[in-house]
Scaffold this motif. Structure first.
Motif, PDB file in Angstrom:
ATOM      1  N   GLU A  80       8.716   5.009   5.491  1.00 17.64           N
ATOM      2  CA  GLU A  80       8.034   6.289   5.644  1.00 17.64           C
ATOM      3  C   GLU A  80       9.030   7.404   5.366  1.00 17.64           C
ATOM      4  O   GLU A  80      10.146   7.388   5.884  1.00 17.64           O
ATOM      5  N   VAL A  81       8.622   8.348   4.526  1.00 23.79           N
ATOM      6  CA  VAL A  81       9.461   9.497   4.201  1.00 23.79           C
ATOM      7  C   VAL A  81       8.661  10.759   4.500  1.00 23.79           C
ATOM      8  O   VAL A  81       7.525  10.897   4.049  1.00 23.79           O
ATOM      9  N   ILE A  82       9.276  11.662   5.248  1.00 29.92           N
ATOM     10  CA  ILE A  82       8.655  12.945   5.565  1.00 29.92           C
ATOM     11  C   ILE A  82       9.576  14.040   5.058  1.00 29.92           C
ATOM     12  O   ILE A  82      10.753  14.073   5.394  1.00 29.92           O
ATOM     13  N   VAL A  83       9.020  14.918   4.205  1.00 31.68           N
ATOM     14  CA  VAL A  83       9.793  16.014   3.620  1.00 31.68           C
ATOM     15  C   VAL A  83       9.105  17.328   3.988  1.00 31.68           C
ATOM     16  O   VAL A  83       7.927  17.519   3.693  1.00 31.68           O
ATOM     17  N   PRO A  84       9.834  18.246   4.639  1.00 34.02           N
ATOM     18  CA  PRO A  84       9.244  19.544   4.950  1.00 34.02           C
ATOM     19  C   PRO A  84       9.060  20.373   3.681  1.00 34.02           C
ATOM     20  O   PRO A  84       9.873  20.310   2.768  1.00 34.02           O
ATOM     21  N   LEU A  85       7.972  21.141   3.638  1.00 39.64           N
ATOM     22  CA  LEU A  85       7.683  21.941   2.451  1.00 39.64           C
ATOM     23  C   LEU A  85       7.736  23.437   2.695  1.00 39.64           C
ATOM     24  O   LEU A  85       7.843  24.207   1.751  1.00 39.64           O
ATOM     25  N   GLU A  86       7.631  23.889   3.912  1.00 40.65           N
ATOM     26  CA  GLU A  86       7.658  25.334   4.172  1.00 40.65           C
ATOM     27  C   GLU A  86       8.969  25.917   3.657  1.00 40.65           C
ATOM     28  O   GLU A  86      10.036  25.358   3.881  1.00 40.65           O
ATOM     29  N   GLY A  87       8.864  27.017   2.969  1.00 36.80           N
ATOM     30  CA  GLY A  87      10.059  27.671   2.437  1.00 36.80           C
ATOM     31  C   GLY A  87      10.622  26.999   1.216  1.00 36.80           C
ATOM     32  O   GLY A  87      11.729  27.286   0.806  1.00 36.80           O
ATOM     33  N   LYS A  88       9.886  26.068   0.605  1.00 35.02           N
ATOM     34  CA  LYS A  88      10.383  25.344  -0.572  1.00 35.02           C
ATOM     35  C   LYS A  88       9.796  25.874  -1.871  1.00 35.02           C
ATOM     36  O   LYS A  88       9.642  25.173  -2.824  1.00 35.02           O
ATOM     37  N   GLU A 102       0.849  -1.189   0.000  1.00 33.07           N
ATOM     38  CA  GLU A 102       0.000   0.000   0.000  1.00 33.07           C
ATOM     39  C   GLU A 102       0.879   1.232   0.000  1.00 33.07           C
ATOM     40  O   GLU A 102       1.812   1.344   0.799  1.00 33.07           O
ATOM     41  N   VAL A 103       0.574   2.170  -0.904  1.00 35.77           N
ATOM     42  CA  VAL A 103       1.302   3.427  -0.995  1.00 35.77           C
ATOM     43  C   VAL A 103       0.347   4.545  -0.594  1.00 35.77           C
ATOM     44  O   VAL A 103      -0.765   4.632  -1.115  1.00 35.77           O
ATOM     45  N   THR A 104       0.786   5.380   0.335  1.00 32.18           N
ATOM     46  CA  THR A 104      -0.006   6.525   0.768  1.00 32.18           C
ATOM     47  C   THR A 104       0.840   7.778   0.620  1.00 32.18           C
ATOM     48  O   THR A 104       1.992   7.803   1.054  1.00 32.18           O
ATOM     49  N   LEU A 105       0.261   8.807   0.018  1.00 31.35           N
ATOM     50  CA  LEU A 105       0.942  10.089  -0.128  1.00 31.35           C
ATOM     51  C   LEU A 105       0.009  11.165   0.409  1.00 31.35           C
ATOM     52  O   LEU A 105      -1.121  11.300  -0.058  1.00 31.35           O
ATOM     53  N   ALA A 106       0.463  11.878   1.412  1.00 29.93           N
ATOM     54  CA  ALA A 106      -0.319  12.965   1.998  1.00 29.93           C
ATOM     55  C   ALA A 106       0.531  14.227   1.941  1.00 29.93           C
ATOM     56  O   ALA A 106       1.725  14.195   2.237  1.00 29.93           O
ATOM     57  N   CYS A 107      -0.099  15.308   1.555  1.00 29.93           N
ATOM     58  CA  CYS A 107       0.625  16.567   1.429  1.00 29.93           C
ATOM     59  C   CYS A 107      -0.154  17.665   2.135  1.00 29.93           C
ATOM     60  O   CYS A 107      -1.349  17.837   1.893  1.00 29.93           O
ATOM     61  N   THR A 108       0.511  18.365   3.029  1.00 37.94           N
ATOM     62  CA  THR A 108      -0.066  19.526   3.699  1.00 37.94           C
ATOM     63  C   THR A 108       0.797  20.725   3.311  1.00 37.94           C
ATOM     64  O   THR A 108       1.843  20.557   2.679  1.00 37.94           O
ATOM     65  N   PRO A 109       0.409  21.925   3.686  1.00 32.07           N
ATOM     66  CA  PRO A 109       1.254  23.079   3.354  1.00 32.07           C
ATOM     67  C   PRO A 109       2.652  23.008   3.977  1.00 32.07           C
ATOM     68  O   PRO A 109       3.571  23.645   3.476  1.00 32.07           O
ATOM     69  N   ILE A 110       2.817  22.224   5.032  1.00 28.37           N
ATOM     70  CA  ILE A 110       4.124  22.204   5.693  1.00 28.37           C
ATOM     71  C   ILE A 110       4.952  20.953   5.453  1.00 28.37           C
ATOM     72  O   ILE A 110       6.162  20.963   5.651  1.00 28.37           O
ATOM     73  N   GLN A 111       4.320  19.843   5.016  1.00 28.18           N
ATOM     74  CA  GLN A 111       5.116  18.642   4.784  1.00 28.18           C
ATOM     75  C   GLN A 111       4.439  17.673   3.823  1.00 28.18           C
ATOM     76  O   GLN A 111       3.234  17.687   3.641  1.00 28.18           O
ATOM     77  N   LEU A 112       5.278  16.831   3.229  1.00 29.29           N
ATOM     78  CA  LEU A 112       4.833  15.746   2.382  1.00 29.29           C
ATOM     79  C   LEU A 112       5.160  14.456   3.127  1.00 29.29           C
ATOM     80  O   LEU A 112       6.243  14.327   3.699  1.00 29.29           O
ATOM     81  N   HIS A 113       4.234  13.516   3.115  1.00 22.12           N
ATOM     82  CA  HIS A 113       4.388  12.284   3.874  1.00 22.12           C
ATOM     83  C   HIS A 113       4.090  11.110   2.944  1.00 22.12           C
ATOM     84  O   HIS A 113       2.952  10.942   2.507  1.00 22.12           O
ATOM     85  N   LEU A 114       5.099  10.301   2.636  1.00 23.93           N
ATOM     86  CA  LEU A 114       4.957   9.120   1.793  1.00 23.93           C
ATOM     87  C   LEU A 114       5.153   7.881   2.655  1.00 23.93           C
ATOM     88  O   LEU A 114       6.111   7.813   3.433  1.00 23.93           O
ATOM     89  N   THR A 115       4.247   6.917   2.512  1.00 29.23           N
ATOM     90  CA  THR A 115       4.380   5.661   3.232  1.00 29.23           C
ATOM     91  C   THR A 115       4.171   4.514   2.253  1.00 29.23           C
ATOM     92  O   THR A 115       3.228   4.532   1.461  1.00 29.23           O
ATOM     93  N   VAL A 116       5.066   3.523   2.308  1.00 30.05           N
ATOM     94  CA  VAL A 116       4.923   2.290   1.533  1.00 30.05           C
ATOM     95  C   VAL A 116       4.982   1.142   2.538  1.00 30.05           C
ATOM     96  O   VAL A 116       5.972   0.978   3.249  1.00 30.05           O
ATOM     97  N   VAL A 117       3.893   0.377   2.607  1.00 25.58           N
ATOM     98  CA  VAL A 117       3.781  -0.719   3.567  1.00 25.58           C
ATOM     99  C   VAL A 117       3.507  -2.006   2.799  1.00 25.58           C
ATOM    100  O   VAL A 117       2.677  -2.021   1.888  1.00 25.58           O
TER     101      VAL A 117
END
Length: 102
Positions: free
Chosen positions: A93-101, A33-48
């Protein structure tokens, strides 16, 4: 919603691609299962996956896929978390900050 910067979009795509390649090559999983969630401050990818799992402390030196995942996450300013238990599957799980990007 605003588009992701090109380098983050490409980097996350490559991370997901490599994580799924690892599932196919090594996990003997019935499903992933692949999940990708994106908020204004971070991107969150999970592969389980529900595969055979492994002991992360005993990764052979020739397993460049996992090293590559970690390096790609860090190049994006993010972090990679890996959880796996023998017989119970793996979670990347990968978490990437997005603020200031901008």
């Amino acid at each position: 919603s605003r588009p992701l910067p090109d380098h983050i979009e490409a980097g996350i795509y490559r991370i997901a691609q490599e994580a799924l390649n690892n599932v196919v090559r090594h996990s003997n999983a019935g499903k992933a299962e692949v999940t990708l969630a994106c908020t204004p401050i971070q991107l969150h990818l999970t592969v389980v996956d529900d595969g055979i799992g492994f002991d992360p402390s005993t990764i052979p030196g020739d397993r460049y896929g996992l090293k590559g995942l970690n390096e790609r996450a860090h190049l994006l300013g993010g972090e990679l978390n890996l959880e796996s238990t023998e017989g119970k599957g793996t979670r990347v799980e990968v978490i990437v900050p997005l603020e200031g990007k901008e």
